[in-house]
Design an enzyme around this catalytic site. Structure first.
Site, PDB file in Angstrom:
ATOM      1  N   ILE A  22      63.359  28.186 -43.061  1.00  0.00           N
ATOM      2  CA  ILE A  22      63.745  27.154 -42.097  1.00  0.00           C
ATOM      3  C   ILE A  22      62.737  27.105 -40.951  1.00  0.00           C
ATOM      4  CG2 ILE A  22      65.306  28.792 -40.956  1.00  0.00           C
ATOM      5  CD1 ILE A  22      67.156  26.372 -40.324  1.00  0.00           C
ATOM      6  N   CYS A  23      62.582  25.937 -40.384  1.00  0.00           N
ATOM      7  CA  CYS A  23      61.777  25.720 -39.174  1.00  0.00           C
ATOM      8  C   CYS A  23      60.290  25.950 -39.463  1.00  0.00           C
ATOM      9  CB  CYS A  23      62.308  26.613 -38.055  1.00  0.00           C
ATOM     10  SG  CYS A  23      61.665  26.271 -36.409  1.00  0.00           S
ATOM     11  N   ALA A  24      59.677  26.955 -38.870  1.00  0.00           N
ATOM     12  CA  ALA A  24      58.267  27.262 -39.111  1.00  0.00           C
ATOM     13  C   ALA A  24      58.063  28.072 -40.390  1.00  0.00           C
ATOM     14  CB  ALA A  24      57.694  28.037 -37.924  1.00  0.00           C
TER      15      ALA A  24
END
Length: 191
Positions: A101-103
């Protein structure tokens, strides 16, 4: 029992890490939280997280699911860890589920695991990965790889992981106990 590994590093996004750990445990998944070193990890907003063991210790084990939380500095630190790169490739070859998730989808890309796949991330983290079909959906599933956008999608991401590894009934059971309103219900309540 389903097993999961959640690696964390200094700068990991605590909302994503804790949401995934908490909801997986509510579903009965045996979650191991592994840090890059011994002792507490200071997450991106100063929250201190206490891993169960080090990533080096957990790297030799097999898990049904490996989930990478984001947070730019945390994702960069995890990406630089050779134990994690080896673990991710081994688990992908064994057919385990991988989530990021995210980066953190950039970690999967760096390990060569997103080539030719659909994925999402926090905006900008997959921009330089030419062989990824980038999507802006909150959660993207391609094969046994699940990616998500950021802190605001962490609960949807965790519930989707539960559905995939424990079944739809378990995911619905966990979600029902959260008493989570829909966006329509929230906004209908007014100011």
């Amino acid at each position: 029992m389903v097993t999961a590994l959640v690696p964390i590093a200094p700068g990991s996004e605590e909302l994503e890490a804790v949401t995934v750990i908490d909801l997986l445990r509510r579903a009965g998944v045996a979650v191991t939280v592994a840090g890059l070193g011994d002792g507490p990890i200071e997450a991106s907003r100063g929250v201190r997280l206490l891993p169960d063991r080090t990533l080096a210790e957990a790297a030799t084990e097999d898990f049904d699911l490996v989930v990478l939380p984001g947070g730019g500095p945390g994702a960069q630190a995890l990406a630089a860890d050779p134990n994690l790169q080896t673990l991710l490739r081994r688990h992908a070859e064994a057919g385990a589920w991988l989530g990021a998730i995210c980066a953190a989808p950039s970690i999967l890309a760096g390990a060569g695991l997103l080539a030719g796949r659909s994925a999402t991330s926090f905006p900008g983290w997959l921009d330089e990965v030419a062989d990824v079909d980038y999507r802006e959906d909150p959660v993207v599933v391609d094969g046994r790889i699940v990616t998500s956008r950021g802190p605001g999608t962490a609960m949807d991401f965790a519930l989707r992981l539960i559905e995939l590894v424990c079944g739809r009934e378990k995911a619905e059971e966990v979600e029902a106990r959260l008493q989570r309103p829909t966006a329509q219900q929230l906004f209908a309540a007014g100011p």
